[in-house]
Write a protein that holds these residues in place. Sequence first.
Motif, PDB file in Angstrom:
ATOM      1  N   CYS A   6       2.289  11.930   2.934  1.00  0.00           N
ATOM      2  CA  CYS A   6       3.148  11.079   2.102  1.00  0.00           C
ATOM      3  C   CYS A   6       4.210  10.356   2.916  1.00  0.00           C
ATOM      4  O   CYS A   6       4.617   9.251   2.566  1.00  0.00           O
ATOM      5  N   LEU A   7       4.654  10.960   4.004  1.00  0.00           N
ATOM      6  CA  LEU A   7       5.672  10.327   4.845  1.00  0.00           C
ATOM      7  C   LEU A   7       5.173   9.036   5.490  1.00  0.00           C
ATOM      8  O   LEU A   7       5.968   8.243   5.982  1.00  0.00           O
ATOM      9  N   GLN A   8       3.868   8.785   5.477  1.00  0.00           N
ATOM     10  CA  GLN A   8       3.331   7.540   6.028  1.00  0.00           C
ATOM     11  C   GLN A   8       3.706   6.338   5.163  1.00  0.00           C
ATOM     12  O   GLN A   8       3.671   5.211   5.630  1.00  0.00           O
ATOM     13  N   GLY A   9       4.051   6.585   3.878  1.00  0.00           N
ATOM     14  CA  GLY A   9       4.401   5.460   3.026  1.00  0.00           C
ATOM     15  C   GLY A   9       5.622   5.694   2.159  1.00  0.00           C
ATOM     16  O   GLY A   9       6.128   4.777   1.543  1.00  0.00           O
ATOM     17  N   CYS A  10       6.124   6.933   2.116  1.00  0.00           N
ATOM     18  CA  CYS A  10       7.278   7.268   1.289  1.00  0.00           C
ATOM     19  C   CYS A  10       8.311   7.977   2.154  1.00  0.00           C
ATOM     20  O   CYS A  10       7.957   8.864   2.925  1.00  0.00           O
ATOM     21  N   THR A  11       9.551   7.610   1.995  1.00  0.00           N
ATOM     22  CA  THR A  11      10.588   8.175   2.849  1.00  0.00           C
ATOM     23  C   THR A  11      10.864   9.641   2.558  1.00  0.00           C
ATOM     24  O   THR A  11      11.314  10.372   3.426  1.00  0.00           O
ATOM     25  N   ARG A  12      10.575  10.121   1.347  1.00  0.00           N
ATOM     26  CA  ARG A  12      10.899  11.498   0.979  1.00  0.00           C
ATOM     27  C   ARG A  12       9.735  12.467   1.150  1.00  0.00           C
ATOM     28  O   ARG A  12       9.899  13.668   0.956  1.00  0.00           O
ATOM     29  N   LYS A  50       0.819  -1.206   0.000  1.00  0.00           N
ATOM     30  CA  LYS A  50       0.000   0.000   0.000  1.00  0.00           C
ATOM     31  C   LYS A  50       0.852   1.254   0.000  1.00  0.00           C
ATOM     32  O   LYS A  50       0.569   2.207  -0.687  1.00  0.00           O
ATOM     33  N   GLY A  51       1.908   1.253   0.799  1.00  0.00           N
ATOM     34  CA  GLY A  51       2.768   2.409   0.845  1.00  0.00           C
ATOM     35  C   GLY A  51       3.453   2.680  -0.475  1.00  0.00           C
ATOM     36  O   GLY A  51       3.699   3.819  -0.828  1.00  0.00           O
ATOM     37  N   CYS A  56       5.658   8.391  -5.910  1.00  0.00           N
ATOM     38  CA  CYS A  56       5.746   8.706  -7.344  1.00  0.00           C
ATOM     39  C   CYS A  56       4.382   8.941  -7.995  1.00  0.00           C
ATOM     40  O   CYS A  56       4.260   8.822  -9.210  1.00  0.00           O
ATOM     41  N   ASN A  57       3.368   9.244  -7.209  1.00  0.00           N
ATOM     42  CA  ASN A  57       2.026   9.399  -7.750  1.00  0.00           C
ATOM     43  C   ASN A  57       1.349  10.666  -7.250  1.00  0.00           C
ATOM     44  O   ASN A  57       1.643  11.164  -6.174  1.00  0.00           O
ATOM     45  N   ASP A  58       0.412  11.170  -8.075  1.00  0.00           N
ATOM     46  CA  ASP A  58      -0.481  12.252  -7.665  1.00  0.00           C
ATOM     47  C   ASP A  58      -1.652  11.633  -6.912  1.00  0.00           C
ATOM     48  O   ASP A  58      -2.090  10.530  -7.229  1.00  0.00           O
ATOM     49  N   HIS A  59      -2.164  12.374  -5.931  1.00  0.00           N
ATOM     50  CA  HIS A  59      -3.258  11.857  -5.110  1.00  0.00           C
ATOM     51  C   HIS A  59      -4.364  12.909  -4.971  1.00  0.00           C
ATOM     52  O   HIS A  59      -4.457  13.601  -3.952  1.00  0.00           O
ATOM     53  N   PRO A  60      -5.233  13.003  -5.987  1.00  0.00           N
ATOM     54  CA  PRO A  60      -6.332  13.968  -5.899  1.00  0.00           C
ATOM     55  C   PRO A  60      -7.305  13.642  -4.770  1.00  0.00           C
ATOM     56  O   PRO A  60      -8.007  14.525  -4.274  1.00  0.00           O
ATOM     57  N   GLU A  61      -7.356  12.387  -4.319  1.00  0.00           N
ATOM     58  CA  GLU A  61      -8.248  11.991  -3.236  1.00  0.00           C
ATOM     59  C   GLU A  61      -7.828  12.620  -1.909  1.00  0.00           C
ATOM     60  O   GLU A  61      -8.587  12.612  -0.943  1.00  0.00           O
ATOM     61  N   PHE A  62      -6.609  13.161  -1.838  1.00  0.00           N
ATOM     62  CA  PHE A  62      -6.102  13.794  -0.623  1.00  0.00           C
ATOM     63  C   PHE A  62      -6.957  15.001  -0.230  1.00  0.00           C
ATOM     64  O   PHE A  62      -7.158  15.276   0.930  1.00  0.00           O
ATOM     65  N   GLY A  63      -7.460  15.703  -1.222  1.00  0.00           N
ATOM     66  CA  GLY A  63      -8.308  16.868  -0.942  1.00  0.00           C
ATOM     67  C   GLY A  63      -7.526  18.159  -1.061  1.00  0.00           C
ATOM     68  O   GLY A  63      -6.592  18.257  -1.854  1.00  0.00           O
ATOM     69  N   ILE A  64      -7.882  19.160  -0.242  1.00  0.00           N
ATOM     70  CA  ILE A  64      -7.219  20.465  -0.296  1.00  0.00           C
ATOM     71  C   ILE A  64      -5.751  20.287   0.071  1.00  0.00           C
ATOM     72  O   ILE A  64      -5.416  19.754   1.118  1.00  0.00           O
TER      73      ILE A  64
END
Length: 74
Positions: A55-61, A31-32, A37-45
């Motif tokens: 993003c830090l919950q699944g990506c180190t950068r 899942k992470g 490397c992706n856009d996440h429109p579901e994130f919201g504002i």
Amino acid sequence: MVHPRFVFFAFLALSVLLAVMNEDSILSSNKGDSLCCNDHPEFGICTNKSCNKWCLQGCTRGGFCKRKICHCYC
């Protein structure tokens, strides 16, 4: 004495159960990877601070706002 047919079906059931459990753990560990490397429109504002934290919950950068959409770094 235990009937051989019972042992076979018990072994088969255990094998299926272990395969399903292994598939679930593989899916949850990936899942992470889908964040990075992706856009996440579901994130919201999008604000850079909140996007980076999410993003830090699944990506180190972490991540940043790219055209008002949260984007997680590779």
